[in-house]
Write a protein that holds these residues in place. Structure first.
Motif, PDB file in Angstrom:
ATOM      1  N   THR A  71      -6.483  37.396 -47.096  1.00  8.59           N
ATOM      2  CA  THR A  71      -7.804  37.398 -46.813  1.00  8.59           C
ATOM      3  C   THR A  71      -8.240  38.303 -45.792  1.00  8.59           C
ATOM      4  O   THR A  71      -7.852  38.082 -44.746  1.00  8.59           O
ATOM      5  N   LEU A  72      -8.567  39.507 -46.077  1.00 10.78           N
ATOM      6  CA  LEU A  72      -8.569  40.581 -44.945  1.00 10.78           C
ATOM      7  C   LEU A  72     -10.258  40.896 -44.686  1.00 10.78           C
ATOM      8  O   LEU A  72     -11.021  40.954 -45.739  1.00 10.78           O
ATOM      9  N   HIS A  73     -10.731  40.763 -43.454  1.00 16.38           N
ATOM     10  CA  HIS A  73     -12.164  41.128 -43.088  1.00 16.38           C
ATOM     11  C   HIS A  73     -12.325  42.409 -42.528  1.00 16.38           C
ATOM     12  O   HIS A  73     -13.711  42.570 -42.622  1.00 16.38           O
ATOM     13  N   ASN A  74     -11.676  43.197 -42.027  1.00 18.62           N
ATOM     14  CA  ASN A  74     -11.971  44.344 -41.336  1.00 18.62           C
ATOM     15  C   ASN A  74     -10.889  45.400 -41.383  1.00 18.62           C
ATOM     16  O   ASN A  74      -9.588  44.906 -41.649  1.00 18.62           O
ATOM     17  N   GLU A  75     -11.343  46.573 -40.959  1.00 19.35           N
ATOM     18  CA  GLU A  75     -10.094  47.761 -40.796  1.00 19.35           C
ATOM     19  C   GLU A  75      -8.850  47.417 -40.137  1.00 19.35           C
ATOM     20  O   GLU A  75      -7.735  47.604 -40.573  1.00 19.35           O
ATOM     21  N   VAL A  76      -8.898  46.486 -38.996  1.00 22.40           N
ATOM     22  CA  VAL A  76      -7.831  46.347 -38.216  1.00 22.40           C
ATOM     23  C   VAL A  76      -6.862  45.227 -39.003  1.00 22.40           C
ATOM     24  O   VAL A  76      -5.668  45.666 -39.075  1.00 22.40           O
ATOM     25  N   GLU A  77      -7.463  44.372 -39.755  1.00 20.37           N
ATOM     26  CA  GLU A  77      -6.723  43.505 -40.271  1.00 20.37           C
ATOM     27  C   GLU A  77      -6.011  44.134 -41.493  1.00 20.37           C
ATOM     28  O   GLU A  77      -4.711  43.819 -42.092  1.00 20.37           O
ATOM     29  N   VAL A  78      -6.508  45.279 -41.991  1.00 20.85           N
ATOM     30  CA  VAL A  78      -6.130  45.858 -43.121  1.00 20.85           C
ATOM     31  C   VAL A  78      -5.023  46.551 -42.808  1.00 20.85           C
ATOM     32  O   VAL A  78      -3.665  46.643 -43.459  1.00 20.85           O
ATOM     33  N   ARG A  79      -4.805  47.270 -41.743  1.00 23.22           N
ATOM     34  CA  ARG A  79      -4.027  48.166 -41.292  1.00 23.22           C
ATOM     35  C   ARG A  79      -2.936  47.276 -40.753  1.00 23.22           C
ATOM     36  O   ARG A  79      -1.435  47.800 -41.017  1.00 23.22           O
ATOM     37  N   GLU A  80      -3.144  46.228 -40.309  1.00 19.80           N
ATOM     38  CA  GLU A  80      -1.852  45.223 -39.892  1.00 19.80           C
ATOM     39  C   GLU A  80      -1.272  44.730 -41.161  1.00 19.80           C
ATOM     40  O   GLU A  80      -0.150  44.513 -41.051  1.00 19.80           O
ATOM     41  N   TRP A  81      -2.054  44.297 -42.114  1.00 24.84           N
ATOM     42  CA  TRP A  81      -1.416  43.834 -43.262  1.00 24.84           C
ATOM     43  C   TRP A  81      -0.581  45.180 -44.167  1.00 24.84           C
ATOM     44  O   TRP A  81       0.570  44.834 -44.194  1.00 24.84           O
ATOM     45  N   LEU A  82      -1.032  46.195 -44.006  1.00 26.16           N
ATOM     46  CA  LEU A  82      -0.451  47.290 -44.686  1.00 26.16           C
ATOM     47  C   LEU A  82       0.885  47.647 -43.777  1.00 26.16           C
ATOM     48  O   LEU A  82       2.144  47.820 -44.293  1.00 26.16           O
ATOM     49  N   GLY A  83       0.994  47.384 -42.353  1.00 31.09           N
ATOM     50  CA  GLY A  83       2.047  47.531 -41.561  1.00 31.09           C
ATOM     51  C   GLY A  83       3.096  46.628 -41.921  1.00 31.09           C
ATOM     52  O   GLY A  83       4.409  46.903 -42.212  1.00 31.09           O
ATOM     53  N   ARG A  84       2.701  45.231 -42.104  1.00 29.73           N
ATOM     54  CA  ARG A  84       3.667  44.386 -42.449  1.00 29.73           C
ATOM     55  C   ARG A  84       4.476  44.428 -43.704  1.00 29.73           C
ATOM     56  O   ARG A  84       5.530  44.295 -43.899  1.00 29.73           O
ATOM     57  N   GLU A  85       3.496  44.781 -44.683  1.00 21.97           N
ATOM     58  CA  GLU A  85       4.246  45.106 -45.981  1.00 21.97           C
ATOM     59  C   GLU A  85       4.989  46.332 -46.110  1.00 21.97           C
ATOM     60  O   GLU A  85       5.780  46.247 -46.979  1.00 21.97           O
ATOM     61  N   LYS A 123       6.885  47.466 -43.935  1.00 24.85           N
ATOM     62  CA  LYS A 123       8.177  47.062 -43.438  1.00 24.85           C
ATOM     63  C   LYS A 123       8.819  46.319 -44.491  1.00 24.85           C
ATOM     64  O   LYS A 123      10.223  46.607 -44.517  1.00 24.85           O
ATOM     65  N   ALA A 124       8.470  45.244 -44.849  1.00 24.21           N
ATOM     66  CA  ALA A 124       8.866  44.400 -45.923  1.00 24.21           C
ATOM     67  C   ALA A 124       9.486  45.084 -46.927  1.00 24.21           C
ATOM     68  O   ALA A 124      10.490  44.955 -47.657  1.00 24.21           O
ATOM     69  N   LEU A 125       8.588  45.925 -47.627  1.00 26.20           N
ATOM     70  CA  LEU A 125       8.864  46.868 -48.723  1.00 26.20           C
ATOM     71  C   LEU A 125      10.320  47.833 -48.626  1.00 26.20           C
ATOM     72  O   LEU A 125      11.245  47.959 -49.178  1.00 26.20           O
ATOM     73  N   LEU A 126      10.270  48.557 -47.469  1.00 24.30           N
ATOM     74  CA  LEU A 126      11.174  49.550 -47.019  1.00 24.30           C
ATOM     75  C   LEU A 126      12.570  48.471 -46.768  1.00 24.30           C
ATOM     76  O   LEU A 126      13.477  49.128 -47.087  1.00 24.30           O
ATOM     77  N   ASP A 127      12.402  47.462 -46.225  1.00 19.13           N
ATOM     78  CA  ASP A 127      13.453  46.667 -45.958  1.00 19.13           C
ATOM     79  C   ASP A 127      14.070  46.147 -47.235  1.00 19.13           C
ATOM     80  O   ASP A 127      15.330  46.062 -47.406  1.00 19.13           O
ATOM     81  N   ALA A 128      13.287  45.924 -48.106  1.00 19.66           N
ATOM     82  CA  ALA A 128      13.771  45.349 -49.335  1.00 19.66           C
ATOM     83  C   ALA A 128      14.242  46.516 -50.325  1.00 19.66           C
ATOM     84  O   ALA A 128      15.431  46.117 -51.101  1.00 19.66           O
ATOM     85  N   VAL A 129      13.878  48.028 -50.315  1.00 17.28           N
ATOM     86  CA  VAL A 129      14.136  48.582 -51.422  1.00 17.28           C
ATOM     87  C   VAL A 129      15.726  49.365 -50.775  1.00 17.28           C
ATOM     88  O   VAL A 129      16.314  49.750 -51.499  1.00 17.28           O
ATOM     89  N   LYS A 130      15.901  49.020 -49.753  1.00 21.71           N
ATOM     90  CA  LYS A 130      17.331  49.421 -49.089  1.00 21.71           C
ATOM     91  C   LYS A 130      18.435  48.599 -49.690  1.00 21.71           C
ATOM     92  O   LYS A 130      19.463  49.110 -49.833  1.00 21.71           O
ATOM     93  N   ARG A 131      18.029  47.441 -50.542  1.00 17.79           N
ATOM     94  CA  ARG A 131      19.020  46.654 -50.982  1.00 17.79           C
ATOM     95  C   ARG A 131      18.907  46.807 -52.544  1.00 17.79           C
ATOM     96  O   ARG A 131      19.675  45.974 -53.252  1.00 17.79           O
ATOM     97  N   GLY A 132      18.134  47.784 -52.868  1.00 16.49           N
ATOM     98  CA  GLY A 132      18.112  48.035 -54.573  1.00 16.49           C
ATOM     99  C   GLY A 132      16.792  48.026 -54.840  1.00 16.49           C
ATOM    100  O   GLY A 132      15.663  47.683 -54.242  1.00 16.49           O
ATOM    101  N   PRO A 133      16.354  48.362 -56.313  1.00 20.68           N
ATOM    102  CA  PRO A 133      15.008  48.590 -56.755  1.00 20.68           C
ATOM    103  C   PRO A 133      14.394  47.245 -56.907  1.00 20.68           C
ATOM    104  O   PRO A 133      15.079  46.207 -56.919  1.00 20.68           O
ATOM    105  N   ILE A 134      13.078  47.077 -56.686  1.00 22.56           N
ATOM    106  CA  ILE A 134      12.256  45.875 -56.760  1.00 22.56           C
ATOM    107  C   ILE A 134      11.151  46.171 -57.600  1.00 22.56           C
ATOM    108  O   ILE A 134      10.544  47.107 -58.167  1.00 22.56           O
ATOM    109  N   VAL A 135      10.798  45.008 -58.080  1.00 22.08           N
ATOM    110  CA  VAL A 135       9.438  44.907 -58.999  1.00 22.08           C
ATOM    111  C   VAL A 135       8.494  44.199 -58.093  1.00 22.08           C
ATOM    112  O   VAL A 135       8.786  42.926 -57.846  1.00 22.08           O
ATOM    113  N   ILE A 136       7.432  44.718 -58.022  1.00 21.60           N
ATOM    114  CA  ILE A 136       6.232  44.021 -57.163  1.00 21.60           C
ATOM    115  C   ILE A 136       5.618  42.987 -57.974  1.00 21.60           C
ATOM    116  O   ILE A 136       5.257  43.115 -59.015  1.00 21.60           O
TER     117      ILE A 136
END
Length: 241
Positions: free
Chosen positions: A211-225, A227-240
């Motif tokens: 649950t995101l409440h403001n722009e800061v939280e949105v950007r923080e969430w995007l940053g975390r995701e 990083k997680a997505l980039l790490d995941a695709v290094k090991r092969g294709p992923i399905v969200i």
């Protein structure tokens, strides 16, 4: 219950203690009362046999209505009929409660059915909008839909009370609601299987639900995701998911 207590056979015990002429005279003196009671009991027996099926139907409806807010008053009235043993009252206490309870359940079943239909329509629309799904053959799509059990919602017929009871006995309200809730998971599973048909090495990757409440939280969430997505695709294709 809900039948009343068996009527007392007043005077019979007294007669059992008599014998011979004394007993015969006593029976004769009470004959009219005995005949009247016997007729009354016969009528009550017939009324009980007549009303029993309606009570049994009410009991079945009540079991399906447990936990249903709109049925609370009806369930309380059904309980009063049982506890106060009112099945043979001059006024039929069962019929109106049964009709009201059937109406409440019929409405709840229709709502659950419509919710399931809406979820199924949304699921098919989501699949049809997926590029991955579009790339599959019609045969592959059919096989996947069958595998994840994402099938059209059966038609509903609950206008008659017997049909309503049959529908509830086959699939209770809780199961109908659960079926609608399960559709989203079936869609995710279908998309994963579709991706694997095209790229067998693809694997699921769940994004963080937050649950995101403001722009800061949105950007923080995007940053975390990100990083997680980039790490995941290094090991092969992923399905969200």
């Amino acid at each position: 219950p809900p039948l009343p207590e068996a009527p007392a056979a007043v005077g019979l015990e007294e007669l059992k203690g008599m014998a011979g002429t004394e007993q015969l005279l006593a029976i004769w003196s009470k004959a009219d009362a005995f005949q009247s009671s016997a007729e009354d009991w016969r009528k009550l027996g017939e009324l009980g046999r007549k009303r029993r099926p309606a009570w049994e139907a009410l009991e079945r409806l009540a079991r399906h209505a447990e936990g249903l807010d709109r049925a609370k008053d009806d369930l309380a009235q059904a309980g009063a009929v049982r506890d106060s043993r009112q099945l043979l009252d001059k006024t039929d206490r069962v019929a109106p409660v049964k009709a009201s309870l059937a109406t409440a359940l019929r409405s709840a079943v229709k709502e659950a059915h419509e919710g399931h239909e809406a979820a199924h329509r949304a699921a098919i629309e989501q699949l049809d909008a997926s590029d991955t799904w579009k790339r599959l053959s019609e045969n592959d799509r059919t096989e996947i839909l069958k595998e994840v059990d994402l099938k059209p919602v059966p038609a509903l017929s609950v206008a008659a009370e017997d049909d309503l009871l049959a529908a509830l006995d086959a699939t209770p309200l809780s199961a109908r609601r659960a079926a609608a809730d399960a559709v989203a998971g079936r869609v995710s599973r279908a998309l994963l299987l579709a991706a694997k048909r095209l790229e067998p090495e693809a694997r699921p990757h769940a994004v963080d639900r937050a649950t995101l409440h403001n722009e800061v939280e949105v950007r923080e969430w995007l940053g975390r995701e990100e990083k997680a997505l980039l790490d995941a695709v290094k090991r092969g294709p992923i399905v969200i998911t």
